[in-house]
Design a protein around this motif. Sequence first.
Motif, PDB file in Angstrom:
ATOM      1  N   UNK A 169      -4.786  20.059  -3.195  1.00  0.00           N
ATOM      2  CA  UNK A 169      -5.105  21.004  -2.125  1.00  0.00           C
ATOM      3  C   UNK A 169      -3.793  21.468  -1.508  1.00  0.00           C
ATOM      4  N   UNK A 170      -3.877  22.447  -0.634  1.00  0.00           N
ATOM      5  CA  UNK A 170      -2.662  22.959  -0.003  1.00  0.00           C
ATOM      6  C   UNK A 170      -2.291  22.123   1.218  1.00  0.00           C
ATOM      7  N   UNK A 171      -1.029  22.219   1.604  1.00  0.00           N
ATOM      8  CA  UNK A 171      -0.565  21.529   2.809  1.00  0.00           C
ATOM      9  C   UNK A 171      -1.307  22.058   4.030  1.00  0.00           C
ATOM     10  N   UNK A 172      -1.570  23.353   4.030  1.00  0.00           N
ATOM     11  CA  UNK A 172      -2.286  23.951   5.161  1.00  0.00           C
ATOM     12  C   UNK A 172      -3.687  23.362   5.295  1.00  0.00           C
ATOM     13  N   UNK A 173      -4.304  23.002   4.163  1.00  0.00           N
ATOM     14  CA  UNK A 173      -5.629  22.370   4.217  1.00  0.00           C
ATOM     15  C   UNK A 173      -5.549  21.022   4.916  1.00  0.00           C
TER      16      UNK A 173
ATOM     17  N   UNK B 159       0.845  -1.196   0.000  1.00  0.00           N
ATOM     18  CA  UNK B 159       0.000   0.000   0.000  1.00  0.00           C
ATOM     19  C   UNK B 159       0.878   1.243   0.000  1.00  0.00           C
ATOM     20  N   UNK B 160       0.530   2.198  -0.854  1.00  0.00           N
ATOM     21  CA  UNK B 160       1.315   3.425  -0.962  1.00  0.00           C
ATOM     22  C   UNK B 160       1.141   4.281   0.283  1.00  0.00           C
ATOM     23  N   UNK B 161       2.205   4.984   0.626  1.00  0.00           N
ATOM     24  CA  UNK B 161       2.137   5.942   1.729  1.00  0.00           C
ATOM     25  C   UNK B 161       2.541   7.316   1.209  1.00  0.00           C
ATOM     26  N   UNK B 162       1.975   8.333   1.829  1.00  0.00           N
ATOM     27  CA  UNK B 162       2.208   9.704   1.375  1.00  0.00           C
ATOM     28  C   UNK B 162       2.508  10.595   2.568  1.00  0.00           C
ATOM     29  N   UNK B 163       3.413  11.514   2.358  1.00  0.00           N
ATOM     30  CA  UNK B 163       3.640  12.545   3.364  1.00  0.00           C
ATOM     31  C   UNK B 163       2.532  13.592   3.226  1.00  0.00           C
ATOM     32  N   UNK B 164       2.548  14.556   4.110  1.00  0.00           N
ATOM     33  CA  UNK B 164       1.535  15.614   4.050  1.00  0.00           C
ATOM     34  C   UNK B 164       1.598  16.349   2.715  1.00  0.00           C
ATOM     35  N   UNK B 165       2.801  16.667   2.279  1.00  0.00           N
ATOM     36  CA  UNK B 165       2.954  17.371   1.008  1.00  0.00           C
ATOM     37  C   UNK B 165       2.521  16.532  -0.177  1.00  0.00           C
ATOM     38  N   UNK B 166       2.820  15.246  -0.126  1.00  0.00           N
ATOM     39  CA  UNK B 166       2.485  14.366  -1.247  1.00  0.00           C
ATOM     40  C   UNK B 166       0.982  14.152  -1.378  1.00  0.00           C
ATOM     41  N   UNK B 167       0.310  13.941  -0.248  1.00  0.00           N
ATOM     42  CA  UNK B 167      -1.138  13.721  -0.336  1.00  0.00           C
ATOM     43  C   UNK B 167      -1.855  15.015  -0.728  1.00  0.00           C
ATOM     44  N   UNK B 168      -1.293  16.139  -0.297  1.00  0.00           N
ATOM     45  CA  UNK B 168      -1.872  17.427  -0.692  1.00  0.00           C
ATOM     46  C   UNK B 168      -1.770  17.609  -2.203  1.00  0.00           C
ATOM     47  N   UNK B 169      -0.620  17.247  -2.760  1.00  0.00           N
ATOM     48  CA  UNK B 169      -0.422  17.361  -4.202  1.00  0.00           C
ATOM     49  C   UNK B 169      -1.336  16.407  -4.956  1.00  0.00           C
ATOM     50  N   UNK B 170      -1.493  15.196  -4.427  1.00  0.00           N
ATOM     51  CA  UNK B 170      -2.358  14.204  -5.065  1.00  0.00           C
ATOM     52  C   UNK B 170      -3.803  14.696  -5.142  1.00  0.00           C
ATOM     53  N   UNK B 171      -4.252  15.345  -4.080  1.00  0.00           N
ATOM     54  CA  UNK B 171      -5.646  15.791  -4.004  1.00  0.00           C
ATOM     55  C   UNK B 171      -5.828  17.220  -4.511  1.00  0.00           C
TER      56      UNK B 171
END
Length: 241
Positions: free
Chosen positions: A15-19, A1-13
Amino acid sequence: MSTYTTGQIAKKANVSVRTIQYYDRKDLLNPATVSEGGRRLYTDHELQQLQLIQLLKSMGLSLTTIKDVLESPNANQVLDSLLVEQTRSLTDQIKASEKRLTLVEQARRSIGDLEMISPNTLTGIETMMESRKKLRTVHITMMTLGVIMDIIEISVIVLWAITGIWYPALIGLIIIIGMATYTVHYYYQRVRYVCPQCHTVFQPPMKSFFFSRHTAKTRKLTCPHCGYHGYCVEVGDWESN
């Protein structure tokens, strides 16, 4: 299963990191794990949840409502009902857009091929677009002059009523007549009219301008180019100072 950092999941979706951080603080989107170094890691499950949150938010739901829905025992049924309603709403919007598109196409057919539109038509349209700001300035100036004349008129009437002296009223009347004459001249010099038939932009004779019937945005005039007699659209003269 893939894992994402805060920045990576924000980019995937998208949205901003702050979101992501805000959703985390609101306990709306929690990381799957936290690494030994303190990094918050997310999986595909959280990514899907984030995308669902964004979808529900776009439907007008508040974050509090979204949290309640996701945490409710019958979350799937509630979500299904919401999505069915959103589908119905989008379908209605598509139908309305299709109707508007049909009207636009009918309007285009009614005026014929684009090649048949004369240069005067294009000039008239461009003139009206470019002159809006100028015309607004003219109207504001005229309103200001009108307020000043009203103040002078009221002042001299009150002064006459209190003191019984008539000559200030006469002086005030002369000033008002002078200002009214200037206002009409100012207005006349700074507006033009577009013929709705041939789209020629013209300035009518002063006599026609002064005595013609008019509305807030039109005046009943005779076009000097095609002879049309009727209401012409008022535009600003962008060449005037």
